[in-house]
Design a protein around this motif. Sequence first.
Motif, PDB file in Angstrom:
ATOM      1  N   VAL A   1      23.884  89.866  77.054  1.00 47.46           N
ATOM      2  CA  VAL A   1      25.075  90.043  76.211  1.00 47.46           C
ATOM      3  C   VAL A   1      24.919  89.297  74.890  1.00 47.46           C
ATOM      4  O   VAL A   1      25.284  89.822  73.821  1.00 47.46           O
ATOM      5  CB  VAL A   1      26.332  89.581  76.969  1.00 47.46           C
ATOM      6  CG1 VAL A   1      27.539  89.543  76.044  1.00 47.46           C
ATOM      7  CG2 VAL A   1      26.611  90.502  78.151  1.00 47.46           C
ATOM      8  N   LEU A   2      24.387  88.096  74.932  1.00 46.71           N
ATOM      9  CA  LEU A   2      24.179  87.336  73.691  1.00 46.71           C
ATOM     10  C   LEU A   2      23.197  88.057  72.770  1.00 46.71           C
ATOM     11  O   LEU A   2      23.403  88.113  71.551  1.00 46.71           O
ATOM     12  CB  LEU A   2      23.660  85.934  74.013  1.00 46.71           C
ATOM     13  CG  LEU A   2      24.662  84.955  74.633  1.00 46.71           C
ATOM     14  CD1 LEU A   2      23.978  83.640  74.977  1.00 46.71           C
ATOM     15  CD2 LEU A   2      25.843  84.711  73.704  1.00 46.71           C
ATOM     16  N   ALA A   3      22.141  88.620  73.337  1.00 44.40           N
ATOM     17  CA  ALA A   3      21.147  89.321  72.523  1.00 44.40           C
ATOM     18  C   ALA A   3      21.742  90.559  71.881  1.00 44.40           C
ATOM     19  O   ALA A   3      21.400  90.910  70.740  1.00 44.40           O
ATOM     20  CB  ALA A   3      19.938  89.689  73.377  1.00 44.40           C
ATOM     21  N   ALA A   4      22.631  91.255  72.590  1.00 43.54           N
ATOM     22  CA  ALA A   4      23.227  92.475  72.047  1.00 43.54           C
ATOM     23  C   ALA A   4      24.313  92.176  71.013  1.00 43.54           C
ATOM     24  O   ALA A   4      24.455  92.917  70.031  1.00 43.54           O
ATOM     25  CB  ALA A   4      23.805  93.317  73.185  1.00 43.54           C
ATOM     26  N   TYR A   5      25.071  91.118  71.213  1.00 41.49           N
ATOM     27  CA  TYR A   5      26.209  90.835  70.322  1.00 41.49           C
ATOM     28  C   TYR A   5      25.765  90.078  69.072  1.00 41.49           C
ATOM     29  O   TYR A   5      26.173  90.424  67.959  1.00 41.49           O
ATOM     30  CB  TYR A   5      27.267  90.030  71.070  1.00 41.49           C
ATOM     31  CG  TYR A   5      28.570  89.921  70.310  1.00 41.49           C
ATOM     32  CD1 TYR A   5      29.544  90.910  70.428  1.00 41.49           C
ATOM     33  CD2 TYR A   5      28.822  88.848  69.472  1.00 41.49           C
ATOM     34  CE1 TYR A   5      30.736  90.830  69.719  1.00 41.49           C
ATOM     35  CE2 TYR A   5      30.005  88.751  68.767  1.00 41.49           C
ATOM     36  CZ  TYR A   5      30.957  89.745  68.892  1.00 41.49           C
ATOM     37  OH  TYR A   5      32.134  89.650  68.184  1.00 41.49           O
ATOM     38  N   PHE A   6      24.942  89.048  69.250  1.00 43.47           N
ATOM     39  CA  PHE A   6      24.467  88.277  68.113  1.00 43.47           C
ATOM     40  C   PHE A   6      23.083  88.793  67.728  1.00 43.47           C
ATOM     41  O   PHE A   6      22.083  88.391  68.331  1.00 43.47           O
ATOM     42  CB  PHE A   6      24.420  86.778  68.449  1.00 43.47           C
ATOM     43  CG  PHE A   6      25.750  86.179  68.784  1.00 43.47           C
ATOM     44  CD1 PHE A   6      26.674  85.892  67.793  1.00 43.47           C
ATOM     45  CD2 PHE A   6      26.088  85.919  70.099  1.00 43.47           C
ATOM     46  CE1 PHE A   6      27.907  85.343  68.107  1.00 43.47           C
ATOM     47  CE2 PHE A   6      27.317  85.370  70.427  1.00 43.47           C
ATOM     48  CZ  PHE A   6      28.229  85.080  69.419  1.00 43.47           C
ATOM     49  N   ARG A   7      23.040  89.677  66.743  1.00 48.73           N
ATOM     50  CA  ARG A   7      21.774  90.304  66.391  1.00 48.73           C
ATOM     51  C   ARG A   7      20.752  89.302  65.869  1.00 48.73           C
ATOM     52  O   ARG A   7      19.537  89.558  65.926  1.00 48.73           O
ATOM     53  CB  ARG A   7      22.011  91.401  65.351  1.00 48.73           C
ATOM     54  CG  ARG A   7      22.972  92.493  65.802  1.00 48.73           C
ATOM     55  CD  ARG A   7      22.599  93.003  67.192  1.00 48.73           C
ATOM     56  NE  ARG A   7      21.272  93.594  67.240  1.00 48.73           N
ATOM     57  CZ  ARG A   7      21.010  94.871  67.041  1.00 48.73           C
ATOM     58  NH1 ARG A   7      22.001  95.705  66.785  1.00 48.73           N
ATOM     59  NH2 ARG A   7      19.777  95.325  67.094  1.00 48.73           N
ATOM     60  N   ALA A   8      21.230  88.158  65.372  1.00 46.58           N
ATOM     61  CA  ALA A   8      20.294  87.133  64.905  1.00 46.58           C
ATOM     62  C   ALA A   8      19.491  86.544  66.057  1.00 46.58           C
ATOM     63  O   ALA A   8      18.356  86.076  65.861  1.00 46.58           O
ATOM     64  CB  ALA A   8      21.051  86.027  64.170  1.00 46.58           C
ATOM     65  N   LEU A   9      20.081  86.556  67.257  1.00 43.44           N
ATOM     66  CA  LEU A   9      19.388  86.036  68.432  1.00 43.44           C
ATOM     67  C   LEU A   9      18.577  87.099  69.155  1.00 43.44           C
ATOM     68  O   LEU A   9      17.793  86.772  70.043  1.00 43.44           O
ATOM     69  CB  LEU A   9      20.406  85.438  69.414  1.00 43.44           C
ATOM     70  CG  LEU A   9      21.211  84.231  68.952  1.00 43.44           C
ATOM     71  CD1 LEU A   9      22.226  83.849  70.014  1.00 43.44           C
ATOM     72  CD2 LEU A   9      20.291  83.054  68.661  1.00 43.44           C
ATOM     73  N   ASP A  10      18.769  88.364  68.761  1.00 42.10           N
ATOM     74  CA  ASP A  10      18.158  89.456  69.504  1.00 42.10           C
ATOM     75  C   ASP A  10      16.637  89.361  69.516  1.00 42.10           C
ATOM     76  O   ASP A  10      15.999  89.525  70.557  1.00 42.10           O
ATOM     77  CB  ASP A  10      18.602  90.796  68.908  1.00 42.10           C
ATOM     78  CG  ASP A  10      18.105  91.976  69.731  1.00 42.10           C
ATOM     79  OD1 ASP A  10      18.040  91.838  70.963  1.00 42.10           O
ATOM     80  OD2 ASP A  10      17.787  93.018  69.139  1.00 42.10           O
ATOM     81  N   THR A  11      16.049  89.079  68.365  1.00 36.56           N
ATOM     82  CA  THR A  11      14.587  89.017  68.284  1.00 36.56           C
ATOM     83  C   THR A  11      14.031  87.890  69.147  1.00 36.56           C
ATOM     84  O   THR A  11      13.078  88.090  69.922  1.00 36.56           O
ATOM     85  CB  THR A  11      14.137  88.824  66.828  1.00 36.56           C
ATOM     86  OG1 THR A  11      14.632  89.908  66.034  1.00 36.56           O
ATOM     87  CG2 THR A  11      12.620  88.789  66.743  1.00 36.56           C
ATOM     88  N   LEU A  12      14.644  86.708  69.018  1.00 30.07           N
ATOM     89  CA  LEU A  12      14.162  85.555  69.782  1.00 30.07           C
ATOM     90  C   LEU A  12      14.314  85.786  71.287  1.00 30.07           C
ATOM     91  O   LEU A  12      13.363  85.585  72.058  1.00 30.07           O
ATOM     92  CB  LEU A  12      14.926  84.303  69.357  1.00 30.07           C
ATOM     93  CG  LEU A  12      14.612  83.023  70.149  1.00 30.07           C
ATOM     94  CD1 LEU A  12      13.147  82.660  70.004  1.00 30.07           C
ATOM     95  CD2 LEU A  12      15.512  81.885  69.702  1.00 30.07           C
ATOM     96  N   LEU A  13      15.503  86.216  71.714  1.00 28.05           N
ATOM     97  CA  LEU A  13      15.722  86.445  73.135  1.00 28.05           C
ATOM     98  C   LEU A  13      14.877  87.616  73.644  1.00 28.05           C
ATOM     99  O   LEU A  13      14.428  87.601  74.796  1.00 28.05           O
ATOM    100  CB  LEU A  13      17.208  86.712  73.395  1.00 28.05           C
ATOM    101  CG  LEU A  13      18.145  85.531  73.126  1.00 28.05           C
ATOM    102  CD1 LEU A  13      19.600  85.936  73.369  1.00 28.05           C
ATOM    103  CD2 LEU A  13      17.782  84.342  74.000  1.00 28.05           C
ATOM    104  N   GLY A  14      14.676  88.626  72.791  1.00 25.78           N
ATOM    105  CA  GLY A  14      13.814  89.737  73.184  1.00 25.78           C
ATOM    106  C   GLY A  14      12.383  89.280  73.440  1.00 25.78           C
ATOM    107  O   GLY A  14      11.731  89.750  74.382  1.00 25.78           O
ATOM    108  N   ILE A  15      11.893  88.360  72.612  1.00 28.86           N
ATOM    109  CA  ILE A  15      10.546  87.813  72.813  1.00 28.86           C
ATOM    110  C   ILE A  15      10.470  87.043  74.127  1.00 28.86           C
ATOM    111  O   ILE A  15       9.495  87.155  74.881  1.00 28.86           O
ATOM    112  CB  ILE A  15      10.153  86.917  71.621  1.00 28.86           C
ATOM    113  CG1 ILE A  15       9.990  87.756  70.358  1.00 28.86           C
ATOM    114  CG2 ILE A  15       8.873  86.148  71.924  1.00 28.86           C
ATOM    115  CD1 ILE A  15       9.727  86.947  69.109  1.00 28.86           C
TER     116      ILE A  15
END
Length: 291
Positions: free
Chosen positions: A113-127
Amino acid sequence: MNPSPAAEVATAADELTSSSRTWRAFRRNPLGMGSAVLLLALILVALAAPLIAEYPRGYGHEILSPPSAAHWFGTDDVGQDVFAQVVWGTRISMTIGLAAALLAIVIGLLVGVLAAYFRALDTLLGIVIDLFLSLPVLPLMILIAALAGPSVTTLVVVIAIFSWPEVARLVRSAAMAIVPLPYVSAAKVIGGSPWWIMRRHVLPGVAPVVAISVVLTTSRAVLSEAGLSFLGLGDPNTWSWGTILHRAQQSGSLATAWWSTLFPSLAILLLVVATTLVSVAYNDARNPRTR
């Protein structure tokens, strides 16, 4: 700023109607209903283990006795009843599997949910998610479990550590389809905080994915526990399906007494097949095209 009571009532009515349709479609699937009944039976066996069979301990007089009226699943190399082992193993295996699944769901839900809502965190959490998914799971689970020492807590934590990335990926995909929707954007415009929006709008939207994840992750956790316990990394003071197989292998009865391994293996197989069929039937019931 909170939505009006009328809007909340309308939303609740829509969710109730959708749930009713899903349940009606699920009931029409015989494989899904049969598998759900089987899962319920396994849960009841786990809860009522003390009422079904005495806890297996000590030594018996009938060693490696085949299945009979006295011992439905036969006895092992020390005369203990295999039926009692499987019954109590159901409690331990399902407890470990459910606890590991719930812990993995909590971590995966938060990260997704954090990765989807906060796009700034998406790349880091996706990695981070991709990194965990690329790791050799079984060797690392064996290594960590061996270093931490055999215990139920160790198994729960180790299995959850390597199970949450799959949940996070599914939740992230579902949440990314919800975040751009108009009602989420409207909630942002009227001043709703990110945590309130995620709790009121995003989490309910990914709930069906979480429901399926609980079932499938529990099944995978039980399989992982059985594998680790078979390798001798389970708690030696408790019974589980994997522990039964490990003790049969250690005693040499793995090749001579087929009943000592058949019944715990069948229990694992039934759980995996039932959870798979329930998840497939539920997905079909949720999809308007396949109802």
